[in-house]
Motif scaffolding. Sequence first.
Motif, short mmCIF file in Angstrom:
data_model
loop_
_atom_site.label_atom_id
_atom_site.label_comp_id
_atom_site.label_asym_id
_atom_site.label_seq_id
_atom_site.Cartn_x
_atom_site.Cartn_y
_atom_site.Cartn_z
N TYR A 102 0.81 -1.22 0.00
CA TYR A 102 0.00 0.00 0.00
C TYR A 102 0.85 1.28 0.00
CZ TYR A 102 -3.63 -3.39 0.77
OH TYR A 102 -4.46 -4.47 0.60
N GLY A 103 2.11 1.12 -0.31
CA GLY A 103 3.00 2.28 -0.48
C GLY A 103 3.22 3.08 0.79
N ILE A 104 3.29 2.37 1.91
CA ILE A 104 3.45 3.05 3.20
C ILE A 104 4.92 3.07 3.59
CG2 ILE A 104 2.83 3.01 5.66
CD1 ILE A 104 0.22 1.55 4.80
N LYS A 105 5.42 4.25 3.83
CA LYS A 105 6.83 4.42 4.21
C LYS A 105 6.92 4.61 5.73
CE LYS A 105 11.20 5.90 4.04
NZ LYS A 105 12.29 4.97 3.73
N VAL A 106 7.76 3.82 6.38
CA VAL A 106 7.99 4.02 7.82
C VAL A 106 8.97 5.18 7.97
CG1 VAL A 106 8.74 2.99 10.00
CG2 VAL A 106 7.59 1.57 8.28
N ALA A 107 8.44 6.32 8.36
CA ALA A 107 9.29 7.51 8.49
C ALA A 107 10.03 7.52 9.81
CB ALA A 107 8.43 8.77 8.38
N PHE A 108 9.43 6.92 10.82
CA PHE A 108 10.09 6.78 12.12
C PHE A 108 9.29 5.78 12.94
CE2 PHE A 108 11.66 8.32 16.36
CZ PHE A 108 13.00 8.11 16.10
N ASP A 109 9.86 5.36 14.06
CA ASP A 109 9.13 4.41 14.89
C ASP A 109 9.22 4.75 16.36
OD1 ASP A 109 10.92 2.39 16.59
OD2 ASP A 109 12.04 2.94 14.80
N GLU A 134 12.74 -1.54 18.62
CA GLU A 134 13.45 -0.76 17.59
C GLU A 134 14.00 0.52 18.25
OE1 GLU A 134 11.06 -0.51 14.00
OE2 GLU A 134 10.90 -2.68 13.87
N SER A 135 13.53 1.69 17.80
CA SER A 135 14.16 2.94 18.25
C SER A 135 14.10 3.20 19.75
CB SER A 135 13.54 4.13 17.51
OG SER A 135 13.91 4.09 16.17
N ARG A 136 13.07 2.65 20.43
CA ARG A 136 12.98 2.92 21.87
C ARG A 136 14.25 2.47 22.61
NH1 ARG A 136 7.17 0.83 24.14
NH2 ARG A 136 5.91 1.60 22.42
N GLN A 137 14.92 1.49 22.03
CA GLN A 137 16.11 0.94 22.70
C GLN A 137 17.31 1.87 22.63
OE1 GLN A 137 16.16 -1.92 24.46
NE2 GLN A 137 13.99 -2.25 24.01
N TYR A 138 17.28 2.80 21.71
CA TYR A 138 18.52 3.53 21.40
C TYR A 138 18.44 5.02 21.72
CZ TYR A 138 19.09 -0.90 19.08
OH TYR A 138 19.16 -2.25 18.84
#
Lengths: 370, 411
Positions: A248-255, A260-264
């Motif tokens: 559906y052409g969805i780009k993950v711009a951030f998370d 994932e990102s919560r760890q860093y």
Amino acid sequence: MTSKEIFAKLHEVAFNPKQQLNQYLADGKKVVLVTYYTPNEIIHSMGLVPMGVWGADIQLNQSKKYFPAFICSIMQSILELGINGTYKGASALVVPSLCDSLKCIGQNWKYAVKDIPFIPMSYPQNRKPDYGKRFTKAGYERVISDLEAITGAHFSDDNLRVSNHIYNEHNAVMREFAEVASEYEVSAQERSDVFKSAWFMLPEEHTTLVKELIERLKEGPKDSRKVRVLVSGILADAPQLLELFEKYGIKVAFDDVCDESRQYKKDVPETIQNPMDGLVEKFCSMDDDTLLYDADKKRVDYIVTEAQKHHAEGVIVLMTKFCDPEEFDYVPIKRACEKAGLHQVNIEVDRQMVNYEQAATQLEAFSELF
Amino acid sequence: MAEEVKKQRPAPDPNSAKMRLRKIAADAYSDAVEAKKRGELVGWCSSNFPVEIPETLGLTVCYPENQAAGIAARGGGERMCSEAESEGYSNDICAYARISLAYMKLKSAPEQDMPLPDYVLCANNICNCMIKWYENIAKELNIPMIMIDIPFNPDYEVSEAEIDYIEAQMWDAIHQLEKITGHKWSDEKFRQVQQISGRASKAWLDATATARYVPSPFNGFDLLNHMAVMVTARGKEEAAEAMDKLNSEYEENHLNGTSTFHAEEKYRIMFEGIACWPWLRVTSTGLKGRGINMVTTIYADAFGFIYKDFRDMCRAYAEVPNCMNIEHARDKRVRLCKDNHVEGLLVHTNRSCKLWSGFMPEMSRQIGKECNIPVVSFDGDQADPRNFSEAQYDTRVQGLMEIMDTNKEAK
């Protein structure tokens, strides 16, 4: 290596943690299983390999003897994998008691998986005052003492200082990757593989690969997809689901995804002389997480701000079924998104999910809003 | 056809323990309403928050868990849960929380009203769900949240590090409340509250321990009602007096050969878990109709808050059910089963309570083995009536009874 080759390597690791475990064991290393916010720096500094356990998309059988059906499938499948011998050879499992299901898994683990000792990590929810920091330190000292008794490894401040630095460097690289992946062409599956593989590799090995990947990506085309979203949840790693993002052409711009990102987000402040105090500071400075006490619900503002910062016009909440902390946060997130003019959708996900038709319908309709 | 003759029940004695306890529980709500009308600040308080703090400070607090149980018992559980779900809350969330969040929105419920809070007092020694629930209330109503984090203890004994952490938070909470309410802490008042709470606790423990008599002088379902007072009012003089009265009534029942269990006591069981409030009558009748008396529950032990000083109180609050490891939790229940001649264990697998149910299968297996008693579980919910099946309950209780029968015959 080309970006495709690096992605392929990370994909291989992400999908074959057992192979990684066996390789580390064959190399004579001891492996310690870790979960949400375990002090991986400590484990690493003792010469042990921390390896993430987040369950798997498998049928549950024996774990049902221990857990009722309404405990999240991450905990259920971790226990199932423990019982069925998938983690065989690991020296210990470290679990923090940051949610009710995490509290329960350790108690069940002691009786269900007797060959891999359980090490509890008690974190404070009131983590900002000095008394919270002292309690965090006491928790870390207990983990060290258990690890020394179980593995025979030794702890030293000097080694922790080195490991803190290695982890900080990895954090920085992962944060940079998230930004680069937001700007350049990276599929949802590729993005997931980078974060997932980090759980099954030593950070220094992973840092090297991701650094190179970042350079290659910057040489490639920028992403031009219109439908940019921030994804929030505990996990976002189901391949069938990630395929739908592409469809559906969805780009993950951030998370704002837990593994994932919560760890860093936070580093150990290396300016603090004592490395243990620095590690304590890292945990106690953490915020914007569903598992960490947050009376002001700053996490909600964080999600909106990060979405806007990354030019995402929508938020996809991937709700792990039976994860009540996330379920409580959903309502304020939904309201804040509406107020900020962000589209939002709540998609229930589960480790035992076989049918993605409902998710497909939701994502298709969601993508048409942009 | 003979005309049905209804038995005339004697008017309840207002001096009986039951009526006194009922009045204390009811007064808690009306006192809070009056306090709010007078312009006083009113708090919402979680059930295992150290009641000594608001009591010593002279604060008026209400207990949303008790309110939710009351609303559910009077038939409002489904309506209120649905209301919360319409806001986006998942039906997986604890039904007490859903009812409370719905009440916050509606500000009224015919089953049980209570004033909206000016601050919330949260302790997570019952569960971490409580944190999220109160966070949402505090955020939505824009009121202060005072949080005492009492971590789940993975060890048998409470460590000094944990007691240090809890003690520091207790003082922090007191100082925050002094600022918010203008009320002042008094060590002398605390000692009085401690003494009263200790007296109420001892009387409660003594009363529940009369289940050691065979037959038991009380119906265990009494405990589910009376414990509300132990939760909310154990620091009050009238609660201690009512608990003394309860204990003396149970002792008298034993001497007189009577009981509040109005049937022949053929079997004695322990009930594990929170009551199914929407189905209280069904769950009670399903036992009583078979001559099964639920003689004990962990609540019998849970509210025995006897401690020697402030620091020891901090330890006591870390040793409540849901805050202790499987071995400690198991041993407390084993002792209750053995002391009270329990012949079977009936476990409520409570859809609302992940922590209570999350290691219950293993713990109840261990209890069954240690006490050599059958263990049967049923699916239910503390407040959402949709998560209970009367037919399943009936079948499971029948099964338990048959095993207990076989065991009796074998003796």
